[in-house]
Write a protein that holds these residues in place. Structure first.
Motif, PDB file in Angstrom:
ATOM      1  N   ILE A  69     -39.278  55.023 -47.960  1.00 56.50           N
ATOM      2  CA  ILE A  69     -39.673  54.951 -46.573  1.00 56.50           C
ATOM      3  C   ILE A  69     -38.072  55.139 -45.837  1.00 56.50           C
ATOM      4  CG2 ILE A  69     -40.475  54.239 -44.406  1.00 56.50           C
ATOM      5  CD1 ILE A  69     -42.970  53.271 -46.212  1.00 56.50           C
ATOM      6  N   ALA A  70     -37.281  54.087 -46.104  1.00 55.19           N
ATOM      7  CA  ALA A  70     -36.064  54.009 -45.557  1.00 55.19           C
ATOM      8  C   ALA A  70     -35.205  55.404 -45.960  1.00 55.19           C
ATOM      9  CB  ALA A  70     -35.485  53.050 -45.977  1.00 55.19           C
ATOM     10  N   GLY A  71     -35.225  55.753 -47.184  1.00 56.50           N
ATOM     11  CA  GLY A  71     -34.580  56.895 -47.651  1.00 56.50           C
ATOM     12  C   GLY A  71     -35.216  58.337 -46.914  1.00 56.50           C
ATOM     13  N   GLU A  72     -36.209  58.337 -46.825  1.00 63.85           N
ATOM     14  CA  GLU A  72     -36.864  59.473 -46.160  1.00 63.85           C
ATOM     15  C   GLU A  72     -36.572  59.483 -44.757  1.00 63.85           C
ATOM     16  OE1 GLU A  72     -38.524  62.060 -47.460  1.00 63.85           O
ATOM     17  OE2 GLU A  72     -38.990  61.325 -49.790  1.00 63.85           O
ATOM     18  N   LEU A  73     -36.507  58.465 -43.854  1.00 63.46           N
ATOM     19  CA  LEU A  73     -36.299  58.227 -42.746  1.00 63.46           C
ATOM     20  C   LEU A  73     -34.780  58.683 -42.469  1.00 63.46           C
ATOM     21  CD1 LEU A  73     -38.350  55.239 -41.329  1.00 63.46           C
ATOM     22  CD2 LEU A  73     -38.864  57.510 -41.021  1.00 63.46           C
ATOM     23  N   LEU A  74     -33.781  58.267 -43.294  1.00 61.98           N
ATOM     24  CA  LEU A  74     -32.521  58.488 -43.173  1.00 61.98           C
ATOM     25  C   LEU A  74     -32.223  59.917 -43.851  1.00 61.98           C
ATOM     26  CD1 LEU A  74     -31.226  54.991 -44.584  1.00 61.98           C
ATOM     27  CD2 LEU A  74     -31.053  55.952 -42.372  1.00 61.98           C
ATOM     28  N   MET A  75     -33.229  60.587 -44.354  1.00 59.62           N
ATOM     29  CA  MET A  75     -32.945  61.927 -44.945  1.00 59.62           C
ATOM     30  C   MET A  75     -31.778  61.952 -46.001  1.00 59.62           C
ATOM     31  SD  MET A  75     -34.257  64.740 -42.093  1.00 59.62           S
ATOM     32  CE  MET A  75     -32.941  64.080 -40.899  1.00 59.62           C
ATOM     33  N   LEU A  76     -31.638  60.933 -46.837  1.00 61.12           N
ATOM     34  CA  LEU A  76     -30.571  60.681 -47.838  1.00 61.12           C
ATOM     35  C   LEU A  76     -30.148  62.048 -48.607  1.00 61.12           C
ATOM     36  CD1 LEU A  76     -30.757  57.152 -48.965  1.00 61.12           C
ATOM     37  CD2 LEU A  76     -29.396  57.970 -47.269  1.00 61.12           C
ATOM     38  N   ASP A  77     -31.239  62.712 -49.227  1.00 60.16           N
ATOM     39  CA  ASP A  77     -31.228  63.821 -49.821  1.00 60.16           C
ATOM     40  C   ASP A  77     -30.470  65.068 -49.136  1.00 60.16           C
ATOM     41  OD1 ASP A  77     -33.343  64.233 -48.402  1.00 60.16           O
ATOM     42  OD2 ASP A  77     -34.557  65.362 -49.686  1.00 60.16           O
ATOM     43  N   LYS A  78     -30.862  65.069 -47.861  1.00 58.01           N
ATOM     44  CA  LYS A  78     -30.280  66.362 -47.212  1.00 58.01           C
ATOM     45  C   LYS A  78     -28.801  65.872 -46.803  1.00 58.01           C
ATOM     46  CE  LYS A  78     -34.497  67.862 -45.157  1.00 58.01           C
ATOM     47  NZ  LYS A  78     -35.440  68.214 -44.032  1.00 58.01           N
ATOM     48  N   GLY A 101     -25.799  66.643 -60.966  1.00 61.80           N
ATOM     49  CA  GLY A 101     -24.961  66.006 -61.925  1.00 61.80           C
ATOM     50  C   GLY A 101     -24.368  64.680 -61.347  1.00 61.80           C
ATOM     51  N   LEU A 102     -24.078  64.506 -60.027  1.00 64.70           N
ATOM     52  CA  LEU A 102     -23.540  63.232 -59.574  1.00 64.70           C
ATOM     53  C   LEU A 102     -24.531  62.170 -59.653  1.00 64.70           C
ATOM     54  CD1 LEU A 102     -21.335  63.353 -56.251  1.00 64.70           C
ATOM     55  CD2 LEU A 102     -22.837  61.311 -56.727  1.00 64.70           C
ATOM     56  N   LEU A 103     -25.791  62.470 -58.958  1.00 62.59           N
ATOM     57  CA  LEU A 103     -26.924  61.397 -59.073  1.00 62.59           C
ATOM     58  C   LEU A 103     -27.198  60.965 -60.421  1.00 62.59           C
ATOM     59  CD1 LEU A 103     -28.820  59.842 -57.667  1.00 62.59           C
ATOM     60  CD2 LEU A 103     -30.352  61.868 -57.842  1.00 62.59           C
ATOM     61  N   THR A 104     -27.325  61.856 -61.290  1.00 64.24           N
ATOM     62  CA  THR A 104     -27.540  61.743 -62.700  1.00 64.24           C
ATOM     63  C   THR A 104     -26.622  60.698 -63.319  1.00 64.24           C
ATOM     64  OG1 THR A 104     -28.961  63.721 -63.125  1.00 64.24           O
ATOM     65  CG2 THR A 104     -28.262  62.548 -64.903  1.00 64.24           C
ATOM     66  N   VAL A 192     -37.183  52.750 -63.089  1.00 63.59           N
ATOM     67  CA  VAL A 192     -38.000  53.390 -62.587  1.00 63.59           C
ATOM     68  C   VAL A 192     -37.536  54.573 -62.039  1.00 63.59           C
ATOM     69  CG1 VAL A 192     -39.776  53.596 -60.703  1.00 63.59           C
ATOM     70  CG2 VAL A 192     -39.673  51.655 -62.015  1.00 63.59           C
ATOM     71  N   LEU A 193     -36.456  54.634 -61.339  1.00 65.08           N
ATOM     72  CA  LEU A 193     -35.802  55.818 -60.668  1.00 65.08           C
ATOM     73  C   LEU A 193     -35.224  56.803 -61.846  1.00 65.08           C
ATOM     74  CD1 LEU A 193     -33.454  53.955 -57.774  1.00 65.08           C
ATOM     75  CD2 LEU A 193     -35.593  54.882 -57.812  1.00 65.08           C
ATOM     76  N   LEU A 194     -34.665  56.116 -62.977  1.00 65.70           N
ATOM     77  CA  LEU A 194     -34.416  56.817 -64.059  1.00 65.70           C
ATOM     78  C   LEU A 194     -35.383  57.658 -64.670  1.00 65.70           C
ATOM     79  CD1 LEU A 194     -31.833  54.670 -66.109  1.00 65.70           C
ATOM     80  CD2 LEU A 194     -31.364  56.623 -64.707  1.00 65.70           C
ATOM     81  N   LEU A 195     -36.784  57.056 -64.802  1.00 62.27           N
ATOM     82  CA  LEU A 195     -37.887  57.821 -65.008  1.00 62.27           C
ATOM     83  C   LEU A 195     -38.041  59.086 -64.069  1.00 62.27           C
ATOM     84  CD1 LEU A 195     -40.403  54.852 -65.777  1.00 62.27           C
ATOM     85  CD2 LEU A 195     -39.521  56.629 -67.557  1.00 62.27           C
ATOM     86  N   GLY A 196     -38.019  58.820 -63.007  1.00 60.34           N
ATOM     87  CA  GLY A 196     -38.114  59.933 -62.003  1.00 60.34           C
ATOM     88  C   GLY A 196     -37.079  60.848 -62.450  1.00 60.34           C
ATOM     89  N   LEU A 197     -35.885  60.536 -62.443  1.00 58.03           N
ATOM     90  CA  LEU A 197     -34.691  61.391 -62.804  1.00 58.03           C
ATOM     91  C   LEU A 197     -34.891  62.288 -64.117  1.00 58.03           C
ATOM     92  CD1 LEU A 197     -31.910  62.184 -61.578  1.00 58.03           C
ATOM     93  CD2 LEU A 197     -30.838  60.528 -63.482  1.00 58.03           C
ATOM     94  N   GLY A 198     -35.460  61.730 -64.966  1.00 62.74           N
ATOM     95  CA  GLY A 198     -35.957  62.353 -66.098  1.00 62.74           C
ATOM     96  C   GLY A 198     -36.829  63.624 -65.994  1.00 62.74           C
ATOM     97  N   VAL A 199     -37.682  63.079 -65.075  1.00 61.36           N
ATOM     98  CA  VAL A 199     -38.893  64.234 -64.879  1.00 61.36           C
ATOM     99  C   VAL A 199     -38.004  65.410 -64.096  1.00 61.36           C
ATOM    100  CG1 VAL A 199     -40.959  64.538 -63.396  1.00 61.36           C
ATOM    101  CG2 VAL A 199     -40.859  62.295 -64.592  1.00 61.36           C
ATOM    102  N   ASN A 200     -37.465  65.137 -63.192  1.00 60.53           N
ATOM    103  CA  ASN A 200     -36.417  66.281 -62.518  1.00 60.53           C
ATOM    104  C   ASN A 200     -35.832  67.052 -63.691  1.00 60.53           C
ATOM    105  OD1 ASN A 200     -37.375  65.370 -60.169  1.00 60.53           O
ATOM    106  ND2 ASN A 200     -35.635  64.364 -59.528  1.00 60.53           N
ATOM    107  N   ILE A 207     -38.984  65.390 -57.896  1.00 62.64           N
ATOM    108  CA  ILE A 207     -39.012  64.066 -57.182  1.00 62.64           C
ATOM    109  C   ILE A 207     -37.665  63.908 -56.469  1.00 62.64           C
ATOM    110  CG2 ILE A 207     -39.218  61.635 -57.393  1.00 62.64           C
ATOM    111  CD1 ILE A 207     -40.775  62.258 -59.910  1.00 62.64           C
ATOM    112  N   ARG A 208     -37.714  63.284 -55.061  1.00 65.67           N
ATOM    113  CA  ARG A 208     -36.637  63.279 -54.518  1.00 65.67           C
ATOM    114  C   ARG A 208     -36.096  61.827 -54.686  1.00 65.67           C
ATOM    115  NH1 ARG A 208     -39.743  66.030 -50.449  1.00 65.67           N
ATOM    116  NH2 ARG A 208     -40.473  64.257 -49.256  1.00 65.67           N
ATOM    117  N   ILE A 209     -35.364  61.733 -55.785  1.00 68.19           N
ATOM    118  CA  ILE A 209     -34.902  60.444 -56.329  1.00 68.19           C
ATOM    119  C   ILE A 209     -33.795  59.649 -55.372  1.00 68.19           C
ATOM    120  CG2 ILE A 209     -33.572  59.112 -58.233  1.00 68.19           C
ATOM    121  CD1 ILE A 209     -36.375  59.855 -58.852  1.00 68.19           C
TER     122      ILE A 209
END
Length: 232
Positions: A69-78, A101-104, A192-200, A207-209
């Motif tokens: 929720i915090a990350g979505e409100l802050l729009m970290l991905d953008k 690549g940086l995030l992975t 858990v975040l790595l699982l989502g990253l693997g899916v990506n 998934i917006r990790i």
């Protein structure tokens, strides 16, 4: 020397990435795709092995919810995409997988217990053996990652240095400030975040990790609150 392990770790990532960038241009597309899928499967396996270590399941779930929720409100991905676009423009890079690549690389290098334990031991003056071992492992890993993801892997050395170095300095000033329980649950959330990253990486679903990264801080707060509550 304080931060020696972290400095060496950042340098091995940069050197490994440069080798990967030089090699990557010569790898046929068919092989690149296969290696890309192998990295995705490895990320899933690593994430699963880390996630099952968690014991405080309710706290883990709430940390993921609150952190997302915090990350979505802050729009970290953008914000990160905007930052990465600026870096690519300055460095004249055209790789579309720069941010990925940086995030992975950052998550693979920084969310494990080896990172935290090694940084704490170095900060407390117990030596840099763990971080030096990790540096060698990360250096070899960065060759493969940079060959696939490009220059973003080399740039991960910056957040790696800041994250790992901060833990070392905190340990230097405060001693063993992180309990084994906190390290364990932080590792589980990272899994858990790595699982989502693997899916990506495997392109199963986007998934917006990036927007889930605050969960790593939230779990530490929840573990601390749980310890305080249990001590009352």
């Amino acid at each position: 020397m304080l931060l020696a392990g972290t400095i060496v770790n950042a340098l091995t990532v940069i050197v490994g990435s440069l080798i990967g960038l030089a090699v990557g241009n010569r790898i046929p597309a068919r092989i690149t795709k296969g290696v890309f899928q192998a990295i995705g499967l490895f990320t899933l396996a690593l994430g699963a092995s880390m996630a099952i270590q968690g014991q405080l399941l309710l706290q883990i779930v709430f940390s993921l919810i609150i952190g997302t929720i915090a990350g979505e409100l802050l729009m970290l991905d953008k914000r990160i995409d905007k930052l990465s676009d600026g870096l690519k423009e300055r460095l004249k890079l055209k790789n579309p997988k720069f941010a990925e690549g940086l995030l992975t690389a950052f998550l693979l290098y920084c969310v494990g217990s080896m990172t935290i334990l090694g940084a704490i031991e170095e900060g407390m003056g117990k030596g840099s053996e763990i971080l030096m071992t990790k540096a060698m492992m990360d250096g070899f890993s960065s060759i493969a990652l940079a060959a696939i993801f490009g220059a973003g892997v080399a740039m991960s050395a910056v957040p790696l240095f800041l994250f790992q170095g901060s833990i070392t300095l905190l340990a230097y000033w405060m001693g063993d400030f992180m309990s084994p329980v906190a390290i364990n649950e932080l590792t589980a959330v990272g899994g858990v975040l790595l699982l989502g990253l693997g899916v990506n990486i495997l392109e199963i679903k986007k998934i917006r990790i990036m927007n889930m990264l605050p969960s790593l801080g939230v779990i530490l707060l929840l573990v601390w609150l749980t310890a305080v509550y249990n001590s009352i």
